[in-house]
Design an enzyme around this catalytic site. Structure first.
Site, PDB file in Angstrom:
ATOM      1  N   PHE A 215       0.808  -1.218   0.000  1.00 38.72           N
ATOM      2  CA  PHE A 215       0.000   0.000   0.000  1.00 38.72           C
ATOM      3  C   PHE A 215       0.845   1.273   0.000  1.00 38.72           C
ATOM      4  O   PHE A 215       1.925   1.320   0.561  1.00 38.72           O
ATOM      5  CB  PHE A 215      -0.950   0.011   1.196  1.00 38.72           C
ATOM      6  CG  PHE A 215      -2.120  -0.925   1.030  1.00 38.72           C
ATOM      7  CD1 PHE A 215      -3.267  -0.514   0.388  1.00 38.72           C
ATOM      8  CD2 PHE A 215      -2.048  -2.221   1.496  1.00 38.72           C
ATOM      9  CE1 PHE A 215      -4.337  -1.371   0.217  1.00 38.72           C
ATOM     10  CE2 PHE A 215      -3.106  -3.095   1.337  1.00 38.72           C
ATOM     11  CZ  PHE A 215      -4.260  -2.674   0.687  1.00 38.72           C
ATOM     12  N   HIS A 305      -8.957  -1.849 -10.812  1.00 38.37           N
ATOM     13  CA  HIS A 305      -8.207  -1.492  -9.601  1.00 38.37           C
ATOM     14  C   HIS A 305      -7.237  -2.616  -9.275  1.00 38.37           C
ATOM     15  O   HIS A 305      -7.649  -3.765  -9.068  1.00 38.37           O
ATOM     16  CB  HIS A 305      -9.145  -1.271  -8.420  1.00 38.37           C
ATOM     17  CG  HIS A 305      -8.416  -1.200  -7.111  1.00 38.37           C
ATOM     18  ND1 HIS A 305      -7.721  -0.086  -6.714  1.00 38.37           N
ATOM     19  CD2 HIS A 305      -8.245  -2.121  -6.129  1.00 38.37           C
ATOM     20  CE1 HIS A 305      -7.160  -0.311  -5.534  1.00 38.37           C
ATOM     21  NE2 HIS A 305      -7.460  -1.542  -5.162  1.00 38.37           N
TER      22      HIS A 305
END
Length: 385
Positions: A215, A305
């Site tokens: 992330f 995504h």
């Protein structure tokens, strides 16, 4: 902070009257860049972790990520050393950092978007603000509207804690607003930071290593509107049809809980399989709405995504996609990591550039994202370039 955007190009396909279009895209990032090669040493140094087994486990994580941007910095850790201390009640400190950071990044992404759009901020009639990284009243939508100098009668919508599918949800909500309010122009912003989840590695929380490896932080913005003004606005994608769907009985597969120590995530190992089992029917539902018979998934372009390489690989295999079909998603994951709700806009920006430079480019495409629920969000896109 930094931002990056491309010049608009002339529209070649006329937009469908009354349908929402994407008129501009902008993005922004914090100044701290983390090359993936430096991730492991930096993370274990910052958290003062000496567990060699955990370190070796993180080194083995294969994410395909090359670079990411983070709000977390040495200056922050020097000021708040408790953020790297196991078991510390630090939610107040984390929110102090995150609330300011997401507003700053959202502002920069929005300003980049305005520059590309070519119209003044005063012409924005609605704002849709998406974030899973802040908690406050009033929310970031109001702070952003004030920072940008938007009119005080701008209509605001705030979408909190949707996770990775939040960007596509924002597109769906902005589409509904634009199509039901003639002449409206919607500023859609997403802004995320991993500050809420930063903590030392712990054997009882194996997913923390996935988060550390995958992330990143950043923001994105888009202007959405129907019936674009000729010679003033340059739409490049039409938001033709949108669908949201959740999979019953899967609400524990992606589980996030806010605690006094920040936010804790658990990710079920069966997530890729759950998506795999349901994705084909979901995509067919979207493709049926384009008005022409599309039988092969390779007939459309894909803006997916990139939750992680495993999900992209399974999607490619299940739908029998050619290798290049997910190139934009893989590139966004490589360049920025998984930046939660923002990432779909980075993919769309790469896709815009690809379609502009491609002979006989596909007219129709799909934007997809998956997140807690398990929730599927999808939009049937039409390229206007």
């Amino acid at each position: 902070m930094s931002n990056n955007n491309s010049d608009s190009s002339a529209t070649r396909r006329p937009p469908t009257p009354g349908k929402a279009t994407v008129l501009a895209i902008g993005k922004a990032f914090p100044s701290q860049v983390v090359p993936q090669d430096c991730l492991v040493e930096g993370y274990f140094r910052d958290t003062k972790c000496v567990d060699l087994a955990m370190k070796e486990k993180l080194e083995r994580k294969t994410t395909t990520v090359k670079t990411r941007y983070t709000v977390m910095s040495k200056e922050i850790l020097d000021k708040y050393p408790e953020l790297a201390t196991e078991g510390s009640a630090t939610i107040s400190q984390r929110l102090t950092i995150a609330n300011q950071a997401v507003t700053e990044m959202a502002k920069e992404a929005s300003l980049a978007c305005f520059k590309q759009w070519g119209r003044p901020a005063e012409d924005i009639t609605h704002i849709v603000y998406v974030s899973s990284s802040e908690i406050r009243l009033p929310g970031g939508d109001l702070y952003l509207a004030s920072e940008l100098g938007l009119r005080n009668d701008v209509n605001r919508v705030m979408l909190y804690f949707l996770g990775c599918y939040g960007g596509v949800t924002g597109l769906r909500v902005a589409k509904d607003i634009a199509e039901n309010n003639p002449g409206s122009r919607v500023l859609l912003t997403t802004s995320e930071t991993t500050i809420l989840g930063f903590r030392p590695p712990n054997k009882s929380r194996p997913y923390d290593l996935v988060g550390a490896a995958l992330f990143g932080d950043g923001a994105a913005a888009a202007i959405i509107g129907a019936d674009p003004i000729s010679n003033v606005e340059s739409p490049f994608l039409e938001l033709n049809y949108a669908v949201q769907q959740f999979l019953p009985g899967t609400h524990n597969v992606i589980d996030g809980r806010l605690t006094e120590e920040g936010i804790n995530f658990k990710l079920g190992r069966d997530l890729p399989q759950k998506i795999d089992d349901n994705i084909e029917g979901f995509c067919k539902k979207l493709m049926e709405r384009c008005g022409k018979k599309l039988e092969d998934f390779n007939e459309v372009f894909w803006a997916v995504h990139p939750g992680g390489p495993a999900i992209l690989n399974r999607l490619e295999s299940t739908l029998k996609l050619r290798g290049e079909k997910l190139d934009c998603s893989r590139r966004a994951l490589m360049d920025f990591g998984n930046v939660s709700s923002n990432t779909i806009f980075y993919v769309m920006e790469y896709m815009r550039d690809e379609l502009m430079n491609k002979e006989n480019a596909e007219e129709w495409g799909l934007a997809l994202a998956f997140g807690p629920g398990i929730t599927f969000e999808g939009i049937l896109l039409r390229s206007l370039n």
